[in-house]
Design a protein around this motif. Structure first.
Motif, PDB file in Angstrom:
ATOM      1  N   LEU A 221       0.843  -1.193   0.000  1.00  8.43           N
ATOM      2  CA  LEU A 221       0.000   0.000   0.000  1.00  8.43           C
ATOM      3  C   LEU A 221       0.880   1.246   0.000  1.00  8.43           C
ATOM      4  CD1 LEU A 221      -2.863   1.233   0.266  1.00  8.43           C
ATOM      5  CD2 LEU A 221      -2.546   1.138   2.753  1.00  8.43           C
ATOM      6  N   LEU A 222       0.663   2.141  -0.980  1.00  8.26           N
ATOM      7  CA  LEU A 222       1.456   3.367  -1.086  1.00  8.26           C
ATOM      8  C   LEU A 222       0.727   4.551  -0.461  1.00  8.26           C
ATOM      9  CD1 LEU A 222       3.997   4.777  -2.213  1.00  8.26           C
ATOM     10  CD2 LEU A 222       2.720   5.145  -4.347  1.00  8.26           C
ATOM     11  N   TYR A 223      -0.523   4.791  -0.895  1.00  4.88           N
ATOM     12  CA  TYR A 223      -1.342   5.868  -0.338  1.00  4.88           C
ATOM     13  C   TYR A 223      -2.725   5.306  -0.020  1.00  4.88           C
ATOM     14  CZ  TYR A 223       2.114   9.151  -2.261  1.00  4.88           C
ATOM     15  OH  TYR A 223       3.264   9.825  -2.559  1.00  4.88           O
ATOM     16  N   ALA A 224      -3.211   5.592   1.155  1.00  6.45           N
ATOM     17  CA  ALA A 224      -4.560   5.173   1.553  1.00  6.45           C
ATOM     18  C   ALA A 224      -5.487   6.373   1.546  1.00  6.45           C
ATOM     19  CB  ALA A 224      -4.530   4.542   2.943  1.00  6.45           C
TER      20      ALA A 224
ATOM     21  N   GLY B  20       7.473  12.330  -3.149  1.00  2.89           N
ATOM     22  CA  GLY B  20       6.443  12.341  -2.112  1.00  2.89           C
ATOM     23  C   GLY B  20       5.466  13.493  -2.210  1.00  2.89           C
ATOM     24  N   THR B  21       5.733  14.468  -3.088  1.00  6.90           N
ATOM     25  CA  THR B  21       4.830  15.606  -3.272  1.00  6.90           C
ATOM     26  C   THR B  21       3.595  15.181  -4.058  1.00  6.90           C
ATOM     27  OG1 THR B  21       6.763  17.051  -3.359  1.00  6.90           O
ATOM     28  CG2 THR B  21       4.665  17.982  -4.082  1.00  6.90           C
ATOM     29  N   ARG B  22       2.446  15.687  -3.670  1.00  6.69           N
ATOM     30  CA  ARG B  22       1.196  15.404  -4.365  1.00  6.69           C
ATOM     31  C   ARG B  22       0.571  16.694  -4.867  1.00  6.69           C
ATOM     32  NH1 ARG B  22      -1.938  11.643  -0.090  1.00  6.69           N
ATOM     33  NH2 ARG B  22      -3.667  12.242  -1.442  1.00  6.69           N
ATOM     34  N   LYS B  23       0.177  16.683  -6.157  1.00  5.32           N
ATOM     35  CA  LYS B  23      -0.434  17.849  -6.776  1.00  5.32           C
ATOM     36  C   LYS B  23      -1.638  17.413  -7.595  1.00  5.32           C
ATOM     37  CE  LYS B  23       3.831  20.595  -7.261  1.00  5.32           C
ATOM     38  NZ  LYS B  23       4.669  21.372  -8.203  1.00  5.32           N
ATOM     39  N   THR B  24      -2.383  18.390  -8.096  1.00  8.29           N
ATOM     40  CA  THR B  24      -3.445  18.136  -9.070  1.00  8.29           C
ATOM     41  C   THR B  24      -3.253  19.092 -10.239  1.00  8.29           C
ATOM     42  OG1 THR B  24      -4.948  19.689  -7.966  1.00  8.29           O
ATOM     43  CG2 THR B  24      -5.103  17.360  -7.347  1.00  8.29           C
TER      44      THR B  24
ATOM     45  N   THR C 214       9.248  11.958 -13.533  1.00 11.35           N
ATOM     46  CA  THR C 214       9.213  12.509 -12.174  1.00 11.35           C
ATOM     47  C   THR C 214       7.935  12.206 -11.415  1.00 11.35           C
ATOM     48  OG1 THR C 214       8.349  14.615 -13.021  1.00 11.35           O
ATOM     49  CG2 THR C 214      10.740  14.414 -12.805  1.00 11.35           C
ATOM     50  N   SER C 215       6.896  11.665 -12.082  1.00 14.30           N
ATOM     51  CA  SER C 215       5.623  11.501 -11.380  1.00 14.30           C
ATOM     52  C   SER C 215       4.768  10.418 -12.005  1.00 14.30           C
ATOM     53  CB  SER C 215       4.845  12.824 -11.382  1.00 14.30           C
ATOM     54  OG  SER C 215       4.469  13.164 -12.720  1.00 14.30           O
ATOM     55  N   GLN C 216       3.788   9.978 -11.214  1.00 20.69           N
ATOM     56  CA  GLN C 216       2.729   9.077 -11.657  1.00 20.69           C
ATOM     57  C   GLN C 216       1.419   9.845 -11.572  1.00 20.69           C
ATOM     58  OE1 GLN C 216       2.672   5.591 -12.644  1.00 20.69           O
ATOM     59  NE2 GLN C 216       0.566   6.128 -13.156  1.00 20.69           N
ATOM     60  N   ALA C 217       0.656   9.850 -12.668  1.00 20.58           N
ATOM     61  CA  ALA C 217      -0.606  10.594 -12.706  1.00 20.58           C
ATOM     62  C   ALA C 217      -1.781   9.630 -12.743  1.00 20.58           C
ATOM     63  CB  ALA C 217      -0.653  11.517 -13.910  1.00 20.58           C
ATOM     64  N   VAL C 218      -2.860   9.996 -12.045  1.00 20.48           N
ATOM     65  CA  VAL C 218      -4.092   9.212 -12.015  1.00 20.48           C
ATOM     66  C   VAL C 218      -5.259  10.166 -12.230  1.00 20.48           C
ATOM     67  CG1 VAL C 218      -5.566   7.682 -10.673  1.00 20.48           C
ATOM     68  CG2 VAL C 218      -3.089   7.558 -10.396  1.00 20.48           C
ATOM     69  N   ALA C 219      -6.076   9.890 -13.245  1.00 14.16           N
ATOM     70  CA  ALA C 219      -7.272  10.681 -13.498  1.00 14.16           C
ATOM     71  C   ALA C 219      -8.464   9.972 -12.869  1.00 14.16           C
ATOM     72  CB  ALA C 219      -7.492  10.874 -14.991  1.00 14.16           C
TER      73      ALA C 219
END
Length: 476
Positions: A85-88, A123-127, A106-111
């Protein structure tokens, strides 16, 4: 007495409505094009599923991230990295709607839920959001994100119900391009259903056409992408997830805007059809709204190039490797009551092919050495064509089988049809027992045949099944 060889890779039967001859496709069995004794191939059971762990929620999407050599998987409201589990609780609400995924260096994106979430490897999270007014750049709206892909250093996204796709900025992938972020698919008045990348092209999938866009090489505020009208294809897709990358190309399930739906593989500016008339009939049993939820995915295992099509009530599998003499399809099922296949979101993680469960609650990996799913027996069915047997007697129905590799005693149930519609009572033939490596699978007496006859072979087992070279001795 003459001995007749009978193919078992695909049978023929008659349709109840109308009496047309249609294919009787195998259930949970794959064709292997390899010469074995006097046969040009054999049938092998679809790999079984071994449980990894319990999870919370329904599988919503998966992607292998080559930049990190990692599998990212969305189950319920959580994101998994490989087996951990990475993010819950990533999203605002638990949902079973499908997500779309893409990645960069540099990132993994999820729509998901109309928003493109960007998870940076630090570890940074953006939208994905418009540039703030204080930046001095034009504030282009992002809209409701539908599908995403990655092309030449930029994320690409399409909007729900929109005719445009957008591109992100080269310097900050959480914002649209500063000067020219949007591009229109002029041939798709109903909007872009999905987007994808093929070589240097961005593919804009509509419900009635597919447009290709190529980088222009321009800078300084000029258009980054330009449409390539000569490559446009006048076939669209049934839904956002009715497409997938397949054998260095794309496979699609077409929508009803172009006539009867079917399964095709893209070539540059053209299509090749891989669905048969029987598969088209199955697809045609669903409405256009039902097909919007169809899911296509692909993976490779033991030399098989497989395309899996998840329909609302059934799961179909196309095997490109076994299709040298025509498209080879089979039906994937779970349980003993013709249930829909449980596996979904197959992905190779570097060691094994992992998958989740369409009903939720569990996930696992494929094991070709077994045929059980989560330690439950599975049903495997093969059919033969109808063969001529005018007033003959038939004996010694024999199958070449790889036996002995089991922990249980298995049997095959054989039933016959003389009209291609109704199969009679099943007869049991001993098939497999532990360490019996030289066992003959044979039924001595069949009886007299008035005109035509065909057979159905059914086996319920936890062990892997290998069958080939069915022969019958005929006495005139």
């Amino acid at each position: 007495m003459p001995v007749t060889q009978v193919p078992i890779s695909q049978g023929i039967r008659k349709e109840i409505k109308g009496g047309e001859y249609i294919d009787a496709i195998p259930v949970n069995m794959l064709a292997v094009p390899k010469n074995i004794l006097d046969a040009s191939g054999y049938m092998r059971s679809f790999p079984g599923i071994v449980k990894l762990s319990d999870v919370s929620g329904v599988s919503r999407g998966v992607q292998y991230n080559a930049a990190r050599s990692t599998v990212y998987r969305v189950i319920g409201n959580d994101i998994y990295q490989n087996d951990a589990l990475l993010y819950a609780g990533v999203f605002d609400a638990v949902s079973d709607e499908r997500v779309n995924m893409a990645y960069s260096a540099t990132s993994q994106a999820v729509a998901a839920g109309g928003v493109m979430h960007i998870f940076r490897y630090d570890g940074t999270r953006k939208t994905l959001t418009p540039w703030p007014a204080s930046s001095g750049y034009t504030v282009f709206p992002v809209g409701s994100v539908n599908d995403i892909t990655r092309n030449k250093g930029r994320y690409i996204w399409s909007q729900n119900g929109g005719q445009q796709f957008g591109v992100t900025d080269l310097d900050d992938e959480s914002h649209p391009d500063r000067a020219a972020p949007y591009y229109t698919a002029d041939s798709q008045p109903d909007g872009i259903v999905g987007v994808g990348t093929w070589n240097e092209y961005v593919l804009a999938f509509g419900s009635s056409s597919i447009e290709y866009f190529e980088l222009t090489g321009a800078s300084g505020g000029a258009n980054i992408y330009a449409s390539q009208p000569s490559l446009m294809i006048n076939y669209g897709i049934a839904g956002t997830h009715a497409k997938c990358e397949f054998m260095e190309s794309w496979a699609i399930l077409t929508g009803s805007a172009n006539g009867q739906p079917g399964v095709y593989v893209l070539a540059t500016g053209s299509l090749s059809k891989v669905s048969t008339s029987t598969i088209d009939r199955i697809i045609d049993g669903y409405s256009a709204d039902q097909l919007k939820s169809a899911i296509l995915e692909s993976f490779r295992i033991n030399g098989h190039e497989l395309l899996i099509m998840h329909l609302p009530n059934e799961t179909l599998c196309y095997d490109a490797t076994g299709s040298a003499n025509g498209p080879q399809w089979c039906q994937l099922q779970s349980g003993l009551n013709l249930g829909k296949h449980r596996g979904i979101d197959y992905c190779f993680d570097g060691e094994k092919i992992t998958l989740a469960d369409s009903g939720g609650g569990v996930w696992g990996y494929l094991d070709p050495a077994i045929s059980s799913q989560y330690d439950e027996q599975q049903e495997h069915v093969l059919f033969t064509p109808l063969i001529k047997g005018d007033n003959t007697c038939m004996f010694d129905l024999e199958l070449e089988a790889s036996t002995g590799f089991t922990g249980l005693i298995d049997s095959i149930q054989i039933s016959a049809t003389t009209d291609g519609v109704i199969y009679g009572a099943e007869q049991t033939v001993g098939f497999n027992r532990p360490a019996d490596y030289d066992r003959r699978v044979i039924k001595r007496k069949l009886g007299r045949v008035r005109r035509n006859i065909g057979f159905r072979l059914r086996c319920i087992s936890k062990s892997a099944i290998t069958l080939s070279d069915m022969r019958i001795r005929i006495e005139i």
